[in-house]
Design a protein around this motif. Structure first.
Motif, PDB file in Angstrom:
ATOM      1  N   PRO A  14      27.448  50.716  44.034  1.00 58.73           N
ATOM      2  CA  PRO A  14      28.548  49.901  43.508  1.00 58.73           C
ATOM      3  C   PRO A  14      28.859  48.716  44.425  1.00 58.73           C
ATOM      4  O   PRO A  14      28.860  48.844  45.654  1.00 58.73           O
ATOM      5  CB  PRO A  14      29.726  50.881  43.465  1.00 58.73           C
ATOM      6  N   ASN A  15      29.071  47.561  43.826  1.00 55.49           N
ATOM      7  CA  ASN A  15      29.411  46.302  44.496  1.00 55.49           C
ATOM      8  C   ASN A  15      28.218  45.620  45.183  1.00 55.49           C
ATOM      9  O   ASN A  15      28.414  44.650  45.911  1.00 55.49           O
ATOM     10  CB  ASN A  15      30.582  46.467  45.466  1.00 55.49           C
ATOM     11  N   LEU A  16      27.009  46.104  44.924  1.00 53.25           N
ATOM     12  CA  LEU A  16      25.837  45.392  45.428  1.00 53.25           C
ATOM     13  C   LEU A  16      25.697  44.087  44.652  1.00 53.25           C
ATOM     14  O   LEU A  16      25.842  44.062  43.424  1.00 53.25           O
ATOM     15  CB  LEU A  16      24.562  46.231  45.255  1.00 53.25           C
ATOM     16  N   GLU A  74      35.258  37.756  41.782  1.00 54.05           N
ATOM     17  CA  GLU A  74      36.001  38.982  41.470  1.00 54.05           C
ATOM     18  C   GLU A  74      35.067  40.050  40.899  1.00 54.05           C
ATOM     19  O   GLU A  74      35.320  41.241  41.044  1.00 54.05           O
ATOM     20  CB  GLU A  74      37.158  38.711  40.517  1.00 54.05           C
ATOM     21  N   TYR A  75      33.976  39.656  40.271  1.00 52.61           N
ATOM     22  CA  TYR A  75      33.030  40.614  39.694  1.00 52.61           C
ATOM     23  C   TYR A  75      32.143  41.270  40.749  1.00 52.61           C
ATOM     24  O   TYR A  75      31.402  42.183  40.445  1.00 52.61           O
ATOM     25  CB  TYR A  75      32.176  39.936  38.612  1.00 52.61           C
ATOM     26  N   PHE A  76      32.243  40.821  41.979  1.00 50.08           N
ATOM     27  CA  PHE A  76      31.452  41.409  43.054  1.00 50.08           C
ATOM     28  C   PHE A  76      32.109  42.675  43.600  1.00 50.08           C
ATOM     29  O   PHE A  76      31.539  43.354  44.451  1.00 50.08           O
ATOM     30  CB  PHE A  76      31.260  40.422  44.210  1.00 50.08           C
ATOM     31  N   ASN A  77      33.316  42.993  43.144  1.00 49.82           N
ATOM     32  CA  ASN A  77      34.088  44.105  43.709  1.00 49.82           C
ATOM     33  C   ASN A  77      34.678  45.028  42.650  1.00 49.82           C
ATOM     34  O   ASN A  77      35.738  45.601  42.844  1.00 49.82           O
ATOM     35  CB  ASN A  77      35.220  43.548  44.582  1.00 49.82           C
ATOM     36  N   LEU A  78      33.992  45.196  41.538  1.00 53.13           N
ATOM     37  CA  LEU A  78      34.506  46.034  40.458  1.00 53.13           C
ATOM     38  C   LEU A  78      33.658  47.298  40.258  1.00 53.13           C
ATOM     39  O   LEU A  78      33.609  47.850  39.164  1.00 53.13           O
ATOM     40  CB  LEU A  78      34.574  45.231  39.153  1.00 53.13           C
ATOM     41  N   ASP A  79      32.988  47.728  41.300  1.00 52.95           N
ATOM     42  CA  ASP A  79      32.127  48.922  41.281  1.00 52.95           C
ATOM     43  C   ASP A  79      30.936  48.794  40.348  1.00 52.95           C
ATOM     44  O   ASP A  79      30.381  49.793  39.885  1.00 52.95           O
ATOM     45  CB  ASP A  79      32.933  50.187  40.959  1.00 52.95           C
ATOM     46  N   GLY A  80      30.541  47.571  40.077  1.00 57.30           N
ATOM     47  CA  GLY A  80      29.340  47.326  39.290  1.00 57.30           C
ATOM     48  C   GLY A  80      28.231  46.796  40.174  1.00 57.30           C
ATOM     49  O   GLY A  80      28.358  46.744  41.407  1.00 57.30           O
ATOM     50  N   LEU A  81      27.149  46.406  39.560  1.00 50.00           N
ATOM     51  CA  LEU A  81      26.033  45.758  40.226  1.00 50.00           C
ATOM     52  C   LEU A  81      25.984  44.338  39.679  1.00 50.00           C
ATOM     53  O   LEU A  81      25.902  44.147  38.460  1.00 50.00           O
ATOM     54  CB  LEU A  81      24.734  46.507  39.918  1.00 50.00           C
ATOM     55  N   ALA A  82      26.084  43.343  40.551  1.00 45.45           N
ATOM     56  CA  ALA A  82      26.042  41.939  40.131  1.00 45.45           C
ATOM     57  C   ALA A  82      24.665  41.355  40.425  1.00 45.45           C
ATOM     58  O   ALA A  82      24.184  41.445  41.556  1.00 45.45           O
ATOM     59  CB  ALA A  82      27.119  41.133  40.845  1.00 45.45           C
TER      60      ALA A  82
END
Length: 163
Positions: free
Chosen positions: A24-26, A97-105
């Motif tokens: 998450p957050n990679l 902000e999308y770099f810290n939502l527990d997703g993969l960007a």
């Protein structure tokens, strides 16, 4: 490290093989030659996350969000950005902000917004060899990911590492 990709299928497989190391957050920053395989690599990530929708380049929309994942390694979404049409980070639409939502960007043309990229990320430059048309990938792991483990996983999956 640098590796050689021979086919489109190998590029997709690369996105899947590296999934063992996603978290998450990679943030994966892609750059390189137009048509070299940035979106194709992202398709492999989508397969690893078991995303059912078609993954294609968000060139005109800037970002596509795929939140129907299998939550691999705790990842709850794939944020696929293509910032080719942005002039610089000042027109960033609060993308960070999308770099810290527990997703993969995954960011195509990431060098355009380098001012807002996190220091802890992966940088991947994909170029096309003018003689063989093979893809040459320069992968830099700028986080705590163990390069030895990644290298071993790539070799075990048949990838040619050239440096």
């Amino acid at each position: 490290m640098k590796l050689i990709i021979n086919t489109e299928q190998e590029m997709i497989k690369l996105g899947k093989v590296l999934s063992k190391f996603y978290y998450p957050n990679l943030v994966i920053c892609l750059s390189g030659t137009l048509g070299a395989g940035k979106t194709t690599f992202t398709k492999g990530i989508g397969e690893a996350l078991e995303i059912k929708r078609i993954i294609n380049s968000p060139t005109f929309t800037i970002m596509k969000i795929y939140d129907e994942t299998n939550h691999l390694n705790g990842i709850n979404a794939l944020y696929h950005l293509d910032v080719y049409r942005l002039t610089d980070a000042s027109s960033d639409f609060d993308l960070e902000e999308y770099f810290n939502l527990d997703g993969l960007a995954v960011i195509e043309w990431a060098d355009i917004i380098d001012k807002i990229l996190p220091e802890s990320c992966w940088k991947m430059i994909i170029d096309i060899d003018p003689v063989t048309s093979k893809r040459i990938i320069d992968l830099k792991l700028l986080d705590n990911t163990n390069e030895y483990d990644v290298r071993k996983e790539l070799i075990d999956n048949g990838y040619e590492i050239i440096s």
